[in-house]
Design a protein around this motif. Structure first.
Motif, mmCIF file in Angstrom:
data_model
loop_
_atom_site.group_PDB
_atom_site.id
_atom_site.type_symbol
_atom_site.label_atom_id
_atom_site.label_comp_id
_atom_site.label_asym_id
_atom_site.label_seq_id
_atom_site.Cartn_x
_atom_site.Cartn_y
_atom_site.Cartn_z
ATOM 1 N N ARG A 197 5.322 2.526 -4.858
ATOM 2 C CA ARG A 197 4.315 1.531 -4.482
ATOM 3 C C ARG A 197 2.940 2.164 -4.352
ATOM 4 N NH1 ARG A 197 7.975 -1.018 -0.076
ATOM 5 N NH2 ARG A 197 9.346 -2.299 -1.332
ATOM 6 N N LYS A 198 2.924 3.462 -4.040
ATOM 7 C CA LYS A 198 1.622 4.120 -3.921
ATOM 8 C C LYS A 198 0.943 4.231 -5.273
ATOM 9 C CE LYS A 198 2.547 6.580 0.294
ATOM 10 N NZ LYS A 198 3.261 7.679 0.885
ATOM 11 N N GLN A 212 5.717 2.932 9.503
ATOM 12 C CA GLN A 212 4.248 2.953 9.436
ATOM 13 C C GLN A 212 3.689 1.542 9.548
ATOM 14 O OE1 GLN A 212 3.980 5.116 5.764
ATOM 15 N NE2 GLN A 212 3.004 6.866 6.747
ATOM 16 N N TYR A 268 -6.643 2.693 4.424
ATOM 17 C CA TYR A 268 -5.268 2.565 4.921
ATOM 18 C C TYR A 268 -4.243 3.290 4.038
ATOM 19 C CZ TYR A 268 -1.023 0.404 6.736
ATOM 20 O OH TYR A 268 0.224 0.195 7.270
ATOM 21 N N PRO A 269 -4.306 3.120 2.699
ATOM 22 C CA PRO A 269 -3.311 3.816 1.871
ATOM 23 C C PRO A 269 -3.383 5.327 2.020
ATOM 24 C CG PRO A 269 -4.455 2.147 0.596
ATOM 25 C CD PRO A 269 -5.191 2.267 1.889
ATOM 26 N N ARG A 302 -4.521 6.849 4.861
ATOM 27 C CA ARG A 302 -4.098 7.132 6.240
ATOM 28 C C ARG A 302 -2.587 7.269 6.322
ATOM 29 N NH1 ARG A 302 -7.868 8.858 9.559
ATOM 30 N NH2 ARG A 302 -9.567 7.428 10.025
ATOM 31 N N ILE A 303 -1.873 6.357 5.682
ATOM 32 C CA ILE A 303 -0.416 6.423 5.792
ATOM 33 C C ILE A 303 0.117 7.628 5.035
ATOM 34 C CG2 ILE A 303 -0.028 3.973 6.206
ATOM 35 C CD1 ILE A 303 0.529 3.624 3.301
ATOM 36 N N ASP A 304 -0.712 8.210 4.159
ATOM 37 C CA ASP A 304 -0.317 9.450 3.500
ATOM 38 C C ASP A 304 -0.659 10.658 4.361
ATOM 39 O OD1 ASP A 304 1.100 9.089 1.291
ATOM 40 O OD2 ASP A 304 -0.552 9.154 -0.133
ATOM 41 N N MET A 363 -1.882 -3.829 -4.900
ATOM 42 C CA MET A 363 -1.552 -5.252 -5.009
ATOM 43 C C MET A 363 -2.543 -6.091 -4.211
ATOM 44 S SD MET A 363 2.090 -7.063 -4.741
ATOM 45 C CE MET A 363 2.298 -8.804 -5.004
ATOM 46 N N PHE A 404 -8.576 -8.293 17.689
ATOM 47 C CA PHE A 404 -7.779 -8.660 16.518
ATOM 48 C C PHE A 404 -8.081 -10.051 15.998
ATOM 49 C CE2 PHE A 404 -4.853 -5.653 18.715
ATOM 50 C CZ PHE A 404 -5.183 -4.622 17.876
ATOM 51 N N ARG A 419 1.322 0.658 12.645
ATOM 52 C CA ARG A 419 -0.106 0.487 12.386
ATOM 53 C C ARG A 419 -0.528 -0.969 12.262
ATOM 54 N NH1 ARG A 419 -2.922 4.963 10.332
ATOM 55 N NH2 ARG A 419 -1.681 6.847 10.363
ATOM 56 N N ILE A 447 8.676 3.977 -1.832
ATOM 57 C CA ILE A 447 7.379 4.145 -1.180
ATOM 58 C C ILE A 447 6.420 4.892 -2.095
ATOM 59 C CG2 ILE A 447 6.278 5.389 0.717
ATOM 60 C CD1 ILE A 447 8.659 4.434 2.415
ATOM 61 N N ARG A 477 -9.010 -2.074 -1.043
ATOM 62 C CA ARG A 477 -7.859 -1.397 -0.477
ATOM 63 C C ARG A 477 -6.836 -1.086 -1.577
ATOM 64 N NH1 ARG A 477 -5.308 -5.018 3.817
ATOM 65 N NH2 ARG A 477 -4.138 -5.875 2.076
ATOM 66 N N PRO A 494 -6.503 -8.997 5.042
ATOM 67 C CA PRO A 494 -7.007 -7.755 5.643
ATOM 68 C C PRO A 494 -6.219 -7.456 6.920
ATOM 69 C CG PRO A 494 -8.517 -9.544 6.080
ATOM 70 C CD PRO A 494 -7.485 -10.092 5.159
ATOM 71 N N PHE A 495 -6.093 -6.176 7.246
ATOM 72 C CA PHE A 495 -5.387 -5.802 8.461
ATOM 73 C C PHE A 495 -6.313 -5.959 9.653
ATOM 74 C CE2 PHE A 495 -3.270 -2.735 5.366
ATOM 75 C CZ PHE A 495 -2.315 -3.665 5.020
ATOM 76 N N PRO A 496 -5.737 -6.159 10.841
ATOM 77 C CA PRO A 496 -6.579 -6.323 12.034
ATOM 78 C C PRO A 496 -7.181 -4.996 12.473
ATOM 79 C CG PRO A 496 -4.277 -6.464 12.625
ATOM 80 C CD PRO A 496 -4.311 -6.335 11.143
ATOM 81 N N MET A 497 -8.053 -4.456 11.667
ATOM 82 C CA MET A 497 -8.736 -3.207 12.033
ATOM 83 C C MET A 497 -10.109 -3.221 11.364
ATOM 84 S SD MET A 497 -6.316 -0.691 9.742
ATOM 85 C CE MET A 497 -4.697 -0.988 10.362
ATOM 86 N N SER A 528 -14.790 -5.331 12.695
ATOM 87 C CA SER A 528 -13.483 -5.844 12.290
ATOM 88 C C SER A 528 -13.561 -6.502 10.917
ATOM 89 C CB SER A 528 -12.986 -6.858 13.310
ATOM 90 O OG SER A 528 -11.861 -7.528 12.797
ATOM 91 N N CYS A 561 0.827 -1.205 0.000
ATOM 92 C CA CYS A 561 0.000 0.000 0.000
ATOM 93 C C CYS A 561 0.863 1.258 0.000
ATOM 94 C CB CYS A 561 -0.904 0.030 1.232
ATOM 95 S SG CYS A 561 -2.265 -1.105 1.145
ATOM 96 N N GLY A 562 2.174 1.082 0.060
ATOM 97 C CA GLY A 562 3.051 2.242 0.052
ATOM 98 C C GLY A 562 3.418 2.710 1.448
#
Lengths: 578, 310
Positions: B143-144, A461, B166-167, B169-171, B148, A573, A465, B140, B219, B155-158, B203, A455-456
């Motif tokens: 990849r943005k 990060q 998420y992409p 948020r990290i920006d 992929m 989780f 996260r 980085i 995502r 999936p992330f644990p959120m 979740s 995701c970049g």
């Protein structure tokens, strides 16, 4: 099952293949199960002993009066009893007329006799707290109806029967019922006055002392900074003199109030007759708790029991720690443990993050890992010595030089204190946290990291996260283990700040509220102190169990809190993995 | 590794007899035709194999260009001089037997292989004309520009919402309106909106496998990437979920350039516009999907797509 197995091995009935015990794996079942059972038995046994001994300590028992063959009488509570084989010298010490009877009584029991340890109290009269009483010494045993147990602030317990309640030296009640009623009526106000007096003694005098000390330090600081005889020093000296004169006046005022309270309280006395027949006056203000042991119903006993527990967990110790409460020790233990957790967790997590996420695997990382694991095996006293040498004598001394120079040569941070103790234990428990965190980090699936990178996201990060939240339950496990290890540790604490008696709590209402430099009481050290350093060891012994029970309960509570927190995180989780 | 090579080699020999007996009209029509044994055996020997690239690709605008790309995991080489052009706005499928380097090639496009220790490369790739492997490139940022989707849903644990955004948020995107809008657009784009709109705060791990994979697609397209990389996105899913993902790929086509790795011939023929056949780290043949499945230039390709080996 085993019979079938051994049969099957020989008989080969029908088409069944031969079976041996080994094929069933039964020996291993027994071996592993036996291992578990032994471990459980030891743990449960230890806990049961602590719980049994610890919970019984505060239960009020009957007061027994023995008339002895010698003509004397003793009265008190039976602490324990045992069968023993009296030596010949015991009988030789007896008078002629009793010897024969004693010998025949013992002989009828096969050379053995029962003896009980009687808590007789009345230390100022007899010079002892306990007395062994053997069967053959006893002429008669009674349960005096109105025997009162007095728990006093000084000199331990007192056992006696009430004769009169005195106010200002004259009796206002003469029968036991009236005396008891008077005690119940007056003890509230007397205790309130005593508390007020104690408040004046500690808080008010303490506050004045603090101001005086600050003024003295300012003067000393000015002398150090500008030299003796300099104008600045003179000004500071004048300021100190002013503060001192005000303080002296305040001291006089407080002392006068204390004296007035003391005089008011001193007029209330109880006239008591001991088992030996002496009449003694006891000041009501000196008494913490009094109850007629043999007249208590179940409710009354429960009330005494609960009130003793309440005193135990909320009050300060007295009588060289063998009586009273352990509140400062509870407080010190909890504050020190929490402080240690706060210190060790970030350190350990950062170290583990570097090792697992950033460092390239190789000889160096493996060596570091082995070294960390070995650190867990270093005796804890070594950490104590290190803490004393490094934290107290090097860092602490330098802190004193820089910030507390005016107090020198009295050390502030240059001696044991709760901060140094927490840091020492943090070092001690660091390997536990690092190892647990590393395992938790390793358990985070690589696919999640890749997903984040794709995701970049940068490395940090991704760690912050994705990896850390996911590893949080595992990190909490490390913290739980650290708490369990740290809270129960005593040896290093003896060197870096735990003391026998520290009435000043590390956290209180005077600025700066948290006093990191103060020494503190610790339940583990308290247990050691009670068990091995107490002068009144018989009275201290049950307290050892009670304190142990309390320490175990506190550690369990801390752990359960952490486990509950971890469970919440896990649910977040791990809801379901399709 | 050596035995794997030997097996492949014998497979190749098996087909040599095949190629010798039956000469098809397709083979005759193409001048650069070689026998199956030639290219596969050469690939097995670790020699450079010239890629049979169909002319149809020359007309396409390139989203990603791959030039003579080689890759080594430590001492062993995984990709041999791969050169290909990924057409913009089209679906390109990478097929080939296990271990042929499809996933490695895919993961090289967004430089995910950088994370593996001991990886070396030579050659270059270009994204819209700009080098991917240039030392001045910020990985980085690179990849943005790509999304992929992985083999197993990850999936992330959120919450579902946080997963999708998420992409962003990290920006550092904080504007709730932007996030809400992206979340809805992406979930609609991934055909998950109707199922997930009432449970955005729950979740993501509570979703079913197929839903999780569509969430991962949401995502992947949240940051509006130029290229969508899919590494066997349906291999962990049941046929119904697979069908939905394939429909989704059909819908995303045109808007995104999609590069998909698949083991499933039917899937490749159904979903893709172009197909590349790889073998032992070499790109053997590359052309339009219809051509590749009905009239491949090489015997080896025909053997593989018709299920005679691999």
């Amino acid at each position: 099952m085993s019979a079938a197995a051994s049969n099957g091995g020989r008989g080969r009935r029908g088409n069944r293949p031969s079976r041996t015990i080994r094929a069933y794996g039964e020996p291993m079942l027994w071996l592993t199960g036996g291992g578990l059972a032994t471990a459980l038995l030891m743990i449960v046994g230890l806990l049961a002993l602590v719980v049994y001994q610890g919970t019984g300590t505060f239960w009020p028992t009957a007061v027994v009066k023995y008339e002895l063959e010698t003509g004397n009488s003793v009265m008190g509570e039976v602490a324990r009893q045992e069968r023993f084989q009296p030596a010949a010298s015991v009988f030789e010490a007896l008078p002629e007329d009793q010897r024969g009877r004693a010998l025949s009584s013992v002989a009828s029991q096969g050379g053995y006799s029962l003896r009980r340890m009687l808590r007789t109290g009345n230390f100022e009269l007899t010079g002892e707290h306990f007395k062994w009483v053997s069967d053959f010494e006893i002429k008669a045993e009674t349960l005096p109806d109105w025997a009162l147990v007095f728990e006093r602030r000084r000199q331990g317990r007192f056992y006696g029967e009430p004769l009169a309640f005195l106010v200002g030296g004259s009796a206002v009640a003469e029968t036991p019922e009236d005396v008891w009623k008077k005690i119940r009526d007056t003890e509230g106000e007397v205790r309130a006055r005593w508390k007020e007096r104690r408040g004046l003694e500690t808080d008010d005098i303490g506050a004045v002392n603090l101001r005086l000390e600050e003024a003295r330090l300012r003067q000393h600081g000015a002398e150090v900074a500008y030299g003796l005889g300099s104008p600045q020093a003179a000004i500071a000296a004048a300021a100190f003199a002013e503060v001192e004169s005000v303080a002296t006046a305040e001291f006089d005022g407080i002392r006068a109030r204390i004296q007035a309270l003391d005089e008011q309280n001193a007029s209330f006395q109880i006239l008591v007759r001991t088992a030996a027949g002496q009449s003694i006056k006891l000041a009501l203000a000196d008494i913490v708790r009094v109850y007629p042991a043999n007249r208590l119903g179940l409710a009354g006993k429960v009330a005494v029991y609960l009130s003793r527990w309440a005193e135990f967990v909320s009050d300060e110790p007295r009588e060289a720690n063998s009586e009273g409460g352990v509140f400062p020790a509870i407080f010190g233990t909890v504050v020190m443990t929490l402080l240690m957790s706060l210190l060790v967790t970030p350190f350990g997590v950062l170290a583990a993050l570097y090792l697992r996420e950033y460092a390239r695997g190789g000889v160096v990382v493996s060596t570091v890992r082995i070294a960390i694991n070995n650190l867990a095996g270093v005796p804890s006293i070594v950490f104590g010595v290190f803490g004393l040498g490094f934290f107290c004598y090097i860092i602490g001394a330098n802190v004193d030089q820089l910030f507390y120079a005016s107090k020198l040569p009295t050390p502030t941070f240059g001696t044991g204190g709760i901060l140094w103790a927490a840091l020492t234990l943090a070092l001690l428990t660091l390997p536990v946290v690092i190892v647990a965190t590393e395992e938790a980090l390793a358990a985070v699936p690589g696919s999640m990291r890749e997903g984040s990178y794709a995701c970049g996201a940068s490395k940090w990060q991704t760690i912050r996260r994705i990896v850390l939240p996911r590893a949080m339950p595992g990190i909490m496990t490390g913290m739980i283990l650290a708490i369990a290890r740290g809270a129960g540790e005593v040896a290093p604490l003896m060197l870096v700040g735990a003391v026998k008696l520290a009435p000043n709590l590390p956290l209180d209402s005077t600025a700066p509220y948290f006093h990191a430099e103060r020494s503190f009481m610790h339940l583990g050290f308290h247990i050691y102190d009670l068990g091995f350093q107490s002068q009144n060891s018989e009275a201290a012994k049950p307290m050892v169990f009670t304190t142990t029970l309390l320490l175990i309960a506190i550690i369990a509570t801390l752990n359960l809190t952490a486990v509950w927190l971890r469970g919440r995180l896990r649910r977040r989780f791990m809801t379901s993995q399709f | 590794m050596a035995t794997a090579h030997a097996n492949m080699l014998s497979n190749g020999r098996g087909m040599m007899s095949d190629a010798a007996t039956g000469k098809t009209s397709a083979d005759a029509a193409v001048p650069a035709s070689r026998s199956a044994a030639d290219s596969l055996a050469a690939a097995a020997r670790g020699e450079r194999v010239a890629t049979e690239t169909h002319l149809a690709l020359a007309a396409e605008e390139a989203a990603v260009e791959i030039d003579d790309f080689c890759l080594w995991y430590g001492a062993s080489q995984a990709l041999y001089d791969v050169s290909m052009v990924i057409p913009r706005g089209k679906v390109t499928a990478l097929i080939g037997p296990s271990g042929c380097g499809k996933s490695t090639l895919l993961r090289s496009v967004n430089r995910l292989n950088d994370l593996v220790e001991g990886v070396r490369i030579s050659g270059d790739m270009k994204l819209s004309g700009a080098s991917i492997y240039d030392s001045s490139i910020d990985v980085i940022e690179l990849r943005k520009r790509m999304g992929m989707v992985f083999q197993k849903p990850n999936p992330f644990p959120m919450s579902i919402y946080e997963n999708v955004v998420y992409p962003l948020r990290i920006d550092g995107e904080r504007d709730r309106r932007v996030l809400d809008e992206v979340c809805e657009r992406s979930l609609r784009g991934a055909a998950l909106w109707d199922e997930a709109k009432d449970r955005l705060t729950t979740s993501a791990l509570g979703l079913s496998g197929g839903q999780q994979q569509r969430l991962c697609i949401a995502r992947a397209i949240a940051a509006d990437p130029e290229v969508l990389l899919m590494d066997e996105p349906c291999s962990a899913l049941d046929p119904i979920a697979t069908g939905r993902i394939e429909d989704l790929i059909e819908e995303l086509k045109g808007e995104y350039t999609i590069l998909i790795v698949t083991h499933n011939m039917q899937q490749a023929s159904r979903t893709s516009d172009f197909t590349a056949f790889m073998y032992l780290g070499s790109l053997i043949e590359y052309g339009g999907t219809y051509e590749m499945f009905s009239r491949p230039h090489l015997k080896a390709t025909e053997a593989y797509v018709s299920g005679r080996f691999g």
